[in-house]
Design an enzyme around this catalytic site. Structure first.
Site, PDB file in Angstrom:
ATOM      1  NE  ARG A   1      54.069  25.727 -11.888  1.00 30.17           N
ATOM      2  CZ  ARG A   1      53.600  26.368 -12.993  1.00 30.17           C
ATOM      3  NH1 ARG A   1      52.493  26.018 -13.367  1.00 30.17           N
ATOM      4  NH2 ARG A   1      54.485  27.200 -13.481  1.00 30.17           N
ATOM      5  CE1 TYR A   2      55.472  21.568  -8.183  1.00 27.36           C
ATOM      6  CE2 TYR A   2      56.345  23.855  -8.894  1.00 27.36           C
ATOM      7  CZ  TYR A   2      56.188  22.490  -9.184  1.00 27.36           C
ATOM      8  OH  TYR A   2      56.163  21.868 -10.253  1.00 27.36           O
TER       9      TYR A   2
ATOM     10  NE  ARG B   1      59.614  24.538  -6.107  1.00 29.92           N
ATOM     11  CZ  ARG B   1      59.138  23.717  -5.657  1.00 29.92           C
ATOM     12  NH1 ARG B   1      59.010  23.552  -4.580  1.00 29.92           N
ATOM     13  NH2 ARG B   1      58.779  22.333  -6.419  1.00 29.92           N
TER      14      ARG B   1
ATOM     15  CB  CYS C   1      65.785  35.493 -23.940  1.00 34.12           C
ATOM     16  SG  CYS C   1      64.240  35.008 -23.028  1.00 34.12           S
TER      17      CYS C   1
ATOM     18  CB  CYS D   1      64.963  28.407 -26.917  1.00 36.52           C
ATOM     19  SG  CYS D   1      66.136  29.253 -25.888  1.00 36.52           S
TER      20      CYS D   1
ATOM     21  CB  CYS E   1      60.650  29.552 -25.879  1.00 35.71           C
ATOM     22  SG  CYS E   1      60.372  30.421 -24.187  1.00 35.71           S
TER      23      CYS E   1
ATOM     24  NE  ARG F   1      57.364  30.974 -17.840  1.00 41.34           N
ATOM     25  CZ  ARG F   1      58.135  30.689 -17.166  1.00 41.34           C
ATOM     26  NH1 ARG F   1      59.450  31.173 -17.317  1.00 41.34           N
ATOM     27  NH2 ARG F   1      57.921  29.928 -15.991  1.00 41.34           N
TER      28      ARG F   1
ATOM     29  CG  ASP G   1      57.003  22.442 -21.256  1.00 43.44           C
ATOM     30  OD1 ASP G   1      56.589  21.552 -20.477  1.00 43.44           O
ATOM     31  OD2 ASP G   1      57.916  23.156 -20.757  1.00 43.44           O
TER      32      ASP G   1
ATOM     33  CG  ASP H   1      56.866  22.123 -16.065  1.00 42.92           C
ATOM     34  OD1 ASP H   1      56.489  22.155 -14.796  1.00 42.92           O
ATOM     35  OD2 ASP H   1      58.075  22.094 -16.534  1.00 42.92           O
TER      36      ASP H   1
ATOM     37  CE  LYS I   1      60.226  21.800 -13.403  1.00 48.79           C
ATOM     38  NZ  LYS I   1      59.439  22.859 -13.211  1.00 48.79           N
TER      39      LYS I   1
HETATM   40  S1  SF4 Z   1      63.659  28.750 -23.124  1.00 49.60           S
HETATM   41 FE1  SF4 Z   1      62.636  30.667 -23.577  1.00 49.60          FE
HETATM   42  S2  SF4 Z   1      62.877  32.072 -21.626  1.00 49.60           S
HETATM   43 FE2  SF4 Z   1      64.349  30.515 -21.915  1.00 49.60          FE
HETATM   44  S3  SF4 Z   1      66.166  31.709 -22.671  1.00 49.60           S
HETATM   45 FE3  SF4 Z   1      65.079  30.239 -24.347  1.00 49.60          FE
HETATM   46  S4  SF4 Z   1      63.527  31.884 -25.242  1.00 49.60           S
HETATM   47 FE4  SF4 Z   1      64.231  32.672 -23.315  1.00 49.60          FE
END
Ligand code: SF4
Length: 362
Positions: free
Chosen positions: A94-95, A98, A107, A111, A114, A116, A277, A314, A321
């Site tokens: 994206r940048y 990097r 994971c 979360c 999340c 993603r 997000d 984002d 960002k």
């Molecule tokens: S935010 Fe998403 S990618 Fe990061 S640890 Fe939590 S579940 Fe996993």
């Protein structure tokens, strides 16, 4: 809840109910959530939750809720637009200087907010194939402008130390790759994984390793997490923090202050406070931009400069960002008295007490 009661990670709604972490009456809804989004609550995280507190800030991050079934306005499966910048599988460029390198999609914990969430979890592709890994590495090799590679996912510290050491060596062998940064929640969610072998795997001679730790509440940085972080810091690995501003978790000045102080005490420099997000089903966890800016203003006034993260958004769609902290200075034209000609621009600068001061533009 005591950690000694749990021998393994909870992954099913009925297990959460059995452990007193969710209500029986909510089970049908939680099964619907689980059919779409992964669940994982490690023994370490379960031990941090007070099941008697319906507003527990740790539970709010990891225990699923029926509210995740509600689509909020503007929410989307790929909220930060990774796909728009993915030239080959596993790479997001994206940048200019990097790339993100998404090695795995699992994971230690999942979360509820999340960004993603549509891509991570046991049901998704769990790791890049050998061919895809080779193609991603070839892409990095062919792009001399890539100074930093950010290992993310998923959580790269879910890889074995042996595999991680191979990947670190592959990346460090590329001349122009000087920095390898790993984004992780493992030191908090499963601190025992930060073994001597894991720490050893992260150290390479031809590149500098940085670790960015994701945590959102000071209680996540308990004795076990602090010991794991110390193992990384003692090995000379510099660390920064990433947090998400979350309603009911850290959306008040005291909680945010305690979190940032805890990071600094652990030798972690606060780096990003992300605005939540637009991930599907996460509206109940998002604060407003105005609330975030006010919290940042209060943090500036109360807390050491070491404890100040950048509040960032984002931009949906993949534009990257943008810092969205409060503005402390605004230009103000001053006018000549006779012919209303602009003579100079000065700045109105606001101090942490809210007092306004004028400052010349040069
Ligand atoms: S935010 Fe998403 S990618 Fe990061 S640890 Fe939590 S579940 Fe996993």
């Amino acid at each position: 809840m005591s950690k000694s009661h749990l021998a393994r990670t909870l992954r099913e709604p009925r297990e959460l109910v059995a452990q007193g972490l969710a209500r029986d009456v909510d089970l049908p809804n939680l099964e619907s959530v689980a059919a779409r989004y992964a669940i994982a609550v490690t023994p370490e995280i379960a031990a941090l939750i007070n099941p008697d507190d319906p507003h527990d800030p740790i539970a709010r991050q990891f225990i699923p809720s029926a509210q995740e079934l509600v689509a909020g306005p503007g929410e989307r499966a790929d909220p930060i637009g990774d796909d728009a910048h993915s030239p080959v599988a596993g790479i997001v460029h994206r940048y200019p200087d990097r790339v993100l390198f998404k090695l795995i999609h699992v994971c230690a914990v999942y979360c509820r907010f999340c960004f993603r969430r549509e891509m991570v979890g046991p049901g998704k592709d769990s790791a890049l194939s050998e061919e895809a890994y080779a193609a991603a590495l070839a892409y990095i090799r062919a792009h001399a402008e890539v100074w930093e590679v950010i290992l993310t996912g998923g959580d790269p510290l879910m890889l074995s130390p042996r595999r991680l050491a191979e990947i670190m060596a592959d990346l460090a062998a590329i001349d122009h790759v000087k920095i390898i940064r790993l984004h992780t929640r493992v030191p908090v969610a499963d601190p025992e994984r930060i073994s001597d072998r894991m720490v050893g795997a992260l150290k390479v001679s031809d590149a500098t390793t940085w670790v960015a730790l994701h945590a959102n509440h000071a209680r996540e940085l308990g004795p076990n997490a602090r010991a794991a972080i110390a193992r990384l810091a003692d090995a000379g690995i510099p660390m920064v923090s990433q947090s998400v501003l979350l309603r009911g978790v850290n959306d008040n000045a005291q909680a945010l202050e305690a979190l940032m102080r805890a990071f600094v005490e652990c030798r972690i420099k606060p780096y990003y406070l992300h605005h939540g997000d637009l991930a599907p089903g996460t509206a109940h966890l998002r604060a407003t931009l105005a609330e975030g800016q006010e919290l940042m203003r209060r943090l500036r006034g109360r807390v050491s400069g070491l404890c100040q993260p950048d509040y960032v958004l984002d931009i949906p769609g993949g534009a990257g960002k943008a810092p969205i902290g409060p503005a402390y200075h605004v230009p103000q034209d001053s006018f000549g008295s006779e012919r209303e000609v602009v003579r100079e621009t000065r700045y109105r600068v606001t101090d942490y007490c809210g007092e306004v001061h004028m400052y010349p533009s040069s």
